[in-house]
Write a protein that holds these residues in place. Structure first.
Motif, PDB file in Angstrom:
ATOM      1  N   ALA A 150       0.831  -1.211   0.000  1.00 15.81           N
ATOM      2  CA  ALA A 150       0.000   0.000   0.000  1.00 15.81           C
ATOM      3  C   ALA A 150       0.861   1.254   0.000  1.00 15.81           C
ATOM      4  N   ASP A 151       1.999   1.209   0.721  1.00 14.62           N
ATOM      5  CA  ASP A 151       2.911   2.355   0.760  1.00 14.62           C
ATOM      6  C   ASP A 151       3.693   2.482  -0.541  1.00 14.62           C
ATOM      7  N   TRP A 152       3.997   1.338  -1.151  1.00 21.04           N
ATOM      8  CA  TRP A 152       4.813   1.361  -2.361  1.00 21.04           C
ATOM      9  C   TRP A 152       3.995   1.744  -3.595  1.00 21.04           C
ATOM     10  N   PHE A 153       2.833   1.105  -3.742  1.00 23.40           N
ATOM     11  CA  PHE A 153       2.085   1.279  -4.984  1.00 23.40           C
ATOM     12  C   PHE A 153       0.662   1.785  -4.773  1.00 23.40           C
ATOM     13  N   GLY A 154       0.291   2.110  -3.536  1.00 21.74           N
ATOM     14  CA  GLY A 154      -1.012   2.710  -3.286  1.00 21.74           C
ATOM     15  C   GLY A 154      -2.174   1.769  -3.488  1.00 21.74           C
ATOM     16  N   ILE A 155      -1.959   0.462  -3.313  1.00 19.21           N
ATOM     17  CA  ILE A 155      -3.030  -0.513  -3.460  1.00 19.21           C
ATOM     18  C   ILE A 155      -2.890  -1.549  -2.349  1.00 19.21           C
ATOM     19  N   THR A 156      -3.985  -1.853  -1.681  1.00 18.71           N
ATOM     20  CA  THR A 156      -3.944  -2.779  -0.550  1.00 18.71           C
ATOM     21  C   THR A 156      -3.877  -4.215  -1.036  1.00 18.71           C
ATOM     22  N   PRO A 157      -3.348  -5.127  -0.199  1.00 22.31           N
ATOM     23  CA  PRO A 157      -3.284  -6.547  -0.589  1.00 22.31           C
ATOM     24  C   PRO A 157      -4.642  -7.107  -0.978  1.00 22.31           C
ATOM     25  N   GLU A 158      -5.712  -6.664  -0.285  1.00 22.27           N
ATOM     26  CA  GLU A 158      -7.049  -7.175  -0.577  1.00 22.27           C
ATOM     27  C   GLU A 158      -7.476  -6.888  -2.024  1.00 22.27           C
ATOM     28  N   HIS A 159      -7.001  -5.759  -2.552  1.00 16.85           N
ATOM     29  CA  HIS A 159      -7.352  -5.398  -3.929  1.00 16.85           C
ATOM     30  C   HIS A 159      -6.376  -5.981  -4.957  1.00 16.85           C
ATOM     31  N   MET A 160      -5.301  -6.602  -4.469  1.00 16.60           N
ATOM     32  CA  MET A 160      -4.304  -7.183  -5.377  1.00 16.60           C
ATOM     33  C   MET A 160      -4.458  -8.697  -5.523  1.00 16.60           C
ATOM     34  N   ILE A 161      -4.555  -9.382  -4.384  1.00 17.00           N
ATOM     35  CA  ILE A 161      -4.481 -10.846  -4.362  1.00 17.00           C
ATOM     36  C   ILE A 161      -5.609 -11.469  -5.181  1.00 17.00           C
ATOM     37  N   ASN A 162      -5.205 -12.339  -6.114  1.00 12.14           N
ATOM     38  CA  ASN A 162      -6.114 -13.059  -7.015  1.00 12.14           C
ATOM     39  C   ASN A 162      -6.864 -12.143  -7.981  1.00 12.14           C
ATOM     40  N   LYS A 163      -6.416 -10.887  -8.087  1.00 10.72           N
ATOM     41  CA  LYS A 163      -7.113  -9.931  -8.954  1.00 10.72           C
ATOM     42  C   LYS A 163      -6.173  -9.218  -9.922  1.00 10.72           C
TER      43      LYS A 163
END
Length: 481
Positions: A26-39
């Motif tokens: 989230a600090d690096w790319f402004g996206i939380t793990p919940e919005h990244m994982i499997n998506k």
């Protein structure tokens, strides 16, 4: 453990879909793990950096560890010098994806750098100066209740110039001489006060402070620094634990060492590879557990402890079970939260089988050379990268093909008699391409002229990165006369 770190950690499958990401993303790319994982696809996260990193991404998907430095603009807009590590993940010999690790090395790049050459400077003093500086520190300890000896007095007592003494002392201890002296005084004061042996006013007198308020200011500053050090030590401990967790769970042969090359953590594969199941190796030196590494690898370790990366495509090393093996080495530093080199990670891969196949290929080359002297023995080559086939005229004659015929693997396959012969050829080719195993088979073939012949085919695979890049061999007519 992976959540208590500023480094970005993630896992991407072979289709570049995110399967794990820690909170730091989230600090690096402004996206939380919940919005990244499997998506999320990796290109969506990296944006314009995706094309820049593509050669490294292709490299890790080909099974090679990738380590490179890059400037990344964070979601906040801040630029960071980053060290990126991509580790391939194999399950039962099949690449499933890769681990991604990004850590900020800006503090390291800004430290000890020569402005003109961009080369990291090494300390000017040698081992004899270490002893000299320890003697200076001892003198300071002896004067804690007497008063600070002047820089001039210290330089005369220890036979060193004032400028060199001040420079080397700060470089070695991280403080000026007077700051170090004050810190030692405050350590004693803190112990006495906590043990209720003295109060602050009494300590001020004992340590020759002219004003108790000056002592209180110094003591308060010491307590703040001590609190910060404790917090940093905790962060450091959590960082090391994070690295240990990654290493211990890694599906590859990898080990983690401190700056003294003492074991911190190893993967299960490392334990098996180096036969350490019954060895108490943690916190012991690599050179003690694997003595052969001291002579052959120590210089490379010293080089990498200065922040460099080292790759070796083949090193013959004696393991602790007495067996000599050919190993591929990848050595790279790991960093503390403050950007200092904390030690090394060493990844090895046993390539003894590949070396044995290379030796067998040399023998095959000699055999092929001799084959040219026989009228019924022909040589052939199949390039798996370009999908092209070459053979000599002897094979052309054996298969009764016209002189103008262009080598065609499909045409030759049609010459192999259906049934047992075709099954035998398929099995041999599959084993050779997948496992790098040479083959020597006899099959029945029907020539272009319709004649049945007994043909012996010998093939030798040539491997690159554990994949067959070329098949070469001989073909000769063994039909009974």
């Amino acid at each position: 453990m992976t959540e208590h770190t500023e480094a970005m950690l993630a896992y991407w499958d072979k289709n570049l879909i995110c399967r794990y990401a820690n909170k730091a993303t989230a600090d690096w790319f402004g996206i939380t793990p919940e919005h990244m994982i499997n998506k999320s696809h990796l290109s969506e996260i990296l944006g314009s950096l995706f094309e820049v990193q593509l050669p490294y991404i292709n490299g890790v998907l080909a099974g090679k560890i990738q380590v490179f430095d890059q400037v990344i603009h964070l979601y906040s807009g801040k630029a960071k010098n980053v060290r990126v590590t991509y580790h391939p993940d194999y399950v039962d010999g099949e690449l499933k994806g890769f681990y991604a690790h990004m850590t900020d090395i800006s503090p390291l790049n800004n430290k000890h750098v020569n402005d003109e050459a961009g080369i990291e400077k090494l300390p000017e003093f040698l081992t004899q100066n270490d002893q000299l500086l320890e003697n200076v520190a001892k003198t300071l300890n002896e004067n804690l209740f007497i008063g600070f000896p002047s820089i001039s007095a210290l330089s005369k007592k220890h036979f060193v110039s004032e400028s060199k003494l001040k420079r080397d002392f700060k470089q070695s201890f991280g403080r000026t001489i007077f700051s170090y002296y004050r810190y030692l005084q405050m350590e004693i004061a803190d112990r006495y006060i906590r043990e209720k042996r003295c109060n602050k006013n009494q300590m001020a007198v004992m340590l020759n402070f002219s004003n108790p308020s000056n002592f209180s200011a110094c003591y308060h500053k010491y307590l703040e620094e001590k609190s910060t050090d404790l917090q940093n030590n905790q962060v450091q401990k959590e960082s090391i634990n994070h690295y240990k967790t990654l290493i211990e769970e890694a599906p590859i042969t990898i080990a983690m060492f401190d700056t003294q090359m003492q074991f911190i953590a190893v993967s299960e594969s490392w334990v098996t590879e180096y036969n350490l199941q019954n060895t108490n190796f943690l916190e012991k030196s690599l050179y003690e557990i694997l003595p052969d590494t001291k002579k052959k690898c120590e210089k490379q370790h010293v080089h990498c402890l200065q922040g460099h990366i080292y790759h070796c495509e083949g090193l013959l090393l004696k393991k602790n079970n007495g067996i000599r093996s050919w190993l591929k080495w990848n050595i790279y530093p790991w960093f503390t939260p403050s950007g200092e080199v904390g030690g090394l990670c060493v990844h090895t891969e046993d390539i003894s089988k590949v070396k044995a196949i290379e030796k067998e290929n040399e023998r095959a080359a000699k055999l092929l050379k001799k084959a040219a002297t026989f009228s019924k023995i022909g040589t052939w080559t199949r390039d798996m990268l370009t999908h092209t086939t070459q053979w000599d005229k002897i094979i052309q004659n054996i298969l009764e093909l016209p002189d103008h015929f262009v080598p065609d693997i499909k045409a030759v396959w049609r010459c192999v008699k259906q049934g047992k012969s075709q099954s035998l050829v398929k099995k041999a080719l599959r084993n050779s391409l997948k496992n790098g195993v040479p083959f020597d088979i006899e099959v029945e073939m029907i020539t272009a002229g319709g004649n049945s012949k007994r043909i012996r085919i010998i093939g030798y695979p040539e491997l690159q990165n554990n994949k067959c890049k070329k098949l070469s061999g001989i073909l000769f007519d063994v039909t009974p006369i």
